[in-house]
Design a protein around this motif. Structure first.
Motif, PDB file in Angstrom:
ATOM      1  N   LEU A   1       0.828  -1.209   0.000  1.00  0.00           N
ATOM      2  CA  LEU A   1       0.000   0.000   0.000  1.00  0.00           C
ATOM      3  C   LEU A   1       0.858   1.254   0.000  1.00  0.00           C
ATOM      4  O   LEU A   1       0.579   2.214  -0.736  1.00  0.00           O
ATOM      5  CB  LEU A   1      -0.930  -0.005   1.212  1.00  0.00           C
ATOM      6  CG  LEU A   1      -1.891   1.165   1.357  1.00  0.00           C
ATOM      7  CD1 LEU A   1      -2.794   1.266   0.134  1.00  0.00           C
ATOM      8  CD2 LEU A   1      -2.719   1.017   2.614  1.00  0.00           C
ATOM      9  N   ALA A   2       1.925   1.269   0.786  1.00  0.00           N
ATOM     10  CA  ALA A   2       2.807   2.439   0.847  1.00  0.00           C
ATOM     11  C   ALA A   2       3.448   2.710  -0.510  1.00  0.00           C
ATOM     12  O   ALA A   2       3.551   3.868  -0.934  1.00  0.00           O
ATOM     13  CB  ALA A   2       3.871   2.237   1.920  1.00  0.00           C
ATOM     14  N   ALA A   3       3.863   1.663  -1.205  1.00  0.00           N
ATOM     15  CA  ALA A   3       4.462   1.839  -2.531  1.00  0.00           C
ATOM     16  C   ALA A   3       3.431   2.367  -3.525  1.00  0.00           C
ATOM     17  O   ALA A   3       3.744   3.232  -4.352  1.00  0.00           O
ATOM     18  CB  ALA A   3       5.057   0.524  -3.024  1.00  0.00           C
ATOM     19  N   LEU A   4       2.203   1.865  -3.453  1.00  0.00           N
ATOM     20  CA  LEU A   4       1.149   2.375  -4.339  1.00  0.00           C
ATOM     21  C   LEU A   4       0.868   3.851  -4.072  1.00  0.00           C
ATOM     22  O   LEU A   4       0.738   4.643  -5.008  1.00  0.00           O
ATOM     23  CB  LEU A   4      -0.136   1.562  -4.156  1.00  0.00           C
ATOM     24  CG  LEU A   4      -0.195   0.235  -4.866  1.00  0.00           C
ATOM     25  CD1 LEU A   4      -1.427  -0.553  -4.436  1.00  0.00           C
ATOM     26  CD2 LEU A   4      -0.195   0.433  -6.364  1.00  0.00           C
ATOM     27  N   VAL A   5       0.762   4.215  -2.817  1.00  0.00           N
ATOM     28  CA  VAL A   5       0.507   5.617  -2.462  1.00  0.00           C
ATOM     29  C   VAL A   5       1.669   6.492  -2.906  1.00  0.00           C
ATOM     30  O   VAL A   5       1.468   7.556  -3.512  1.00  0.00           O
ATOM     31  CB  VAL A   5       0.240   5.757  -0.945  1.00  0.00           C
ATOM     32  CG1 VAL A   5       0.259   7.211  -0.509  1.00  0.00           C
ATOM     33  CG2 VAL A   5      -1.087   5.106  -0.576  1.00  0.00           C
ATOM     34  N   SER A   6       2.891   6.057  -2.641  1.00  0.00           N
ATOM     35  CA  SER A   6       4.070   6.848  -3.032  1.00  0.00           C
ATOM     36  C   SER A   6       4.140   7.023  -4.544  1.00  0.00           C
ATOM     37  O   SER A   6       4.392   8.134  -5.035  1.00  0.00           O
ATOM     38  CB  SER A   6       5.354   6.172  -2.540  1.00  0.00           C
ATOM     39  OG  SER A   6       5.394   6.152  -1.131  1.00  0.00           O
ATOM     40  N   GLY A   7       3.914   5.959  -5.288  1.00  0.00           N
ATOM     41  CA  GLY A   7       3.939   6.044  -6.746  1.00  0.00           C
ATOM     42  C   GLY A   7       2.861   6.964  -7.278  1.00  0.00           C
ATOM     43  O   GLY A   7       3.093   7.739  -8.213  1.00  0.00           O
ATOM     44  N   THR A   8       1.687   6.880  -6.690  1.00  0.00           N
ATOM     45  CA  THR A   8       0.587   7.746  -7.126  1.00  0.00           C
ATOM     46  C   THR A   8       0.893   9.208  -6.821  1.00  0.00           C
ATOM     47  O   THR A   8       0.660  10.090  -7.655  1.00  0.00           O
ATOM     48  CB  THR A   8      -0.726   7.306  -6.459  1.00  0.00           C
ATOM     49  OG1 THR A   8      -0.973   5.936  -6.817  1.00  0.00           O
ATOM     50  CG2 THR A   8      -1.886   8.172  -6.900  1.00  0.00           C
ATOM     51  N   LEU A   9       1.420   9.482  -5.637  1.00  0.00           N
ATOM     52  CA  LEU A   9       1.780  10.864  -5.289  1.00  0.00           C
ATOM     53  C   LEU A   9       2.885  11.394  -6.199  1.00  0.00           C
ATOM     54  O   LEU A   9       2.857  12.564  -6.600  1.00  0.00           O
ATOM     55  CB  LEU A   9       2.193  10.962  -3.818  1.00  0.00           C
ATOM     56  CG  LEU A   9       1.074  10.818  -2.785  1.00  0.00           C
ATOM     57  CD1 LEU A   9       1.641  10.815  -1.372  1.00  0.00           C
ATOM     58  CD2 LEU A   9       0.031  11.913  -2.945  1.00  0.00           C
TER      59      LEU A   9
END
Length: 167
Positions: A100-108
Motif C-alpha cells: 500500500l505504501a508503494a502504491l501511495v508513493s507512486g501515485t503521489l
C-alpha cells in the motif's frame, strides 16, 4: 492438519483439487454481495465523473491566482516525503503494508509530476519536464511495479482459484 510432506506427496491434480475445495470454503454469499455493491458504487462514481469533467472544462478559467500556493506545494511534498519514508521503513522491516505504501508513493509521485508540468511556465516548464521524466515518473512506475509483484508473489494458488470462483 496437513503436513508439508503430505502436500509434497500429492500429485499436481490432487493439490489443485485441495486448493479448489479450500477456496470454496472461503466463498460466502455476503462477500459476493459486498463485492457487487462495491463494483456498482465505484462504477457509477466513475461514470458520474464524465459530466463533472465536462462542466469543469467549460467553467474553469485557464488561469487562476491561488492563495496559499507555497503551503500547498510544501504540504504536498511533505506528504510525499512521508509516504516514501513509510515505504522504505515497511520494506526494511518486511511489513506487508509496503504494498500500500508503494502504491501511495507512486501515485503521489505521478500527481507531483503532473502538477509540476501543468503549473510551470517559461524555463521552469523544462525543469519540470526533466525531473518528471528523469526521476518522478520512472520512480512511480517502479513503485507500482514492485507493489504489483509483491501482491502476485503473495497470492497462493488457492487464493487465485478463490478469486476466479467469485468472478
Amino acid at each position: 492438519m496437513i503436513e508439508d510432506a503430505q502436500l509434497l506427496a500429492m500429485s499436481p491434480q490432487e493439490r489443485e483439487e485441495l486448493a479448489r475445495r479450500l477456496a470454496a470454503l472461503r466463498t460466502r454469499p455476503g462477500n459476493e454481495r459486498a463485492r457487487r455493491r462495491f463494483v456498482i458504487v465505484i462504477g457509477v462514481a466513475s461514470v458520474l465523473m464524465i459530466p463533472w469533467m465536462i462542466a469543469l472544462a467549460i467553467r474553469l478559467p485557464p488561469q487562476y491566482l491561488a492563495g496559499n500556493w507555497d503551503l500547498t506545494w510544501v504540504g504536498f511534498d511533505a506528504a510525499l516525503a512521508v509516504a516514501l519514508a513509510v515505504t522504505a521503513w515497511a520494506a526494511l522491516r518486511r511489513r506487508q503494508i509496503v504494498v500500500l505504501a508503494a502504491l501511495v508513493s507512486g501515485t503521489l509521485l505521478s500527481c507531483d509530476a503532473w502538477f509540476d508540468i501543468m503549473t510551470a511556465s517559461g524555463p521552469d516548464r523544462w525543469i519540470s519536464l526533466a525531473t518528471a521524466f528523469a526521476v518522478e515518473l520512472p520512480l512511480a512506475g517502479w513503485l507500482h511495479f514492485v507493489s504489483y509483484r509483491l501482491v502476485r508473489r503473495r497470492m497462493s494458488p488457492g487464493a487465485a482459484l478463490w478469486r476466479q470462483s467469485v468472478q
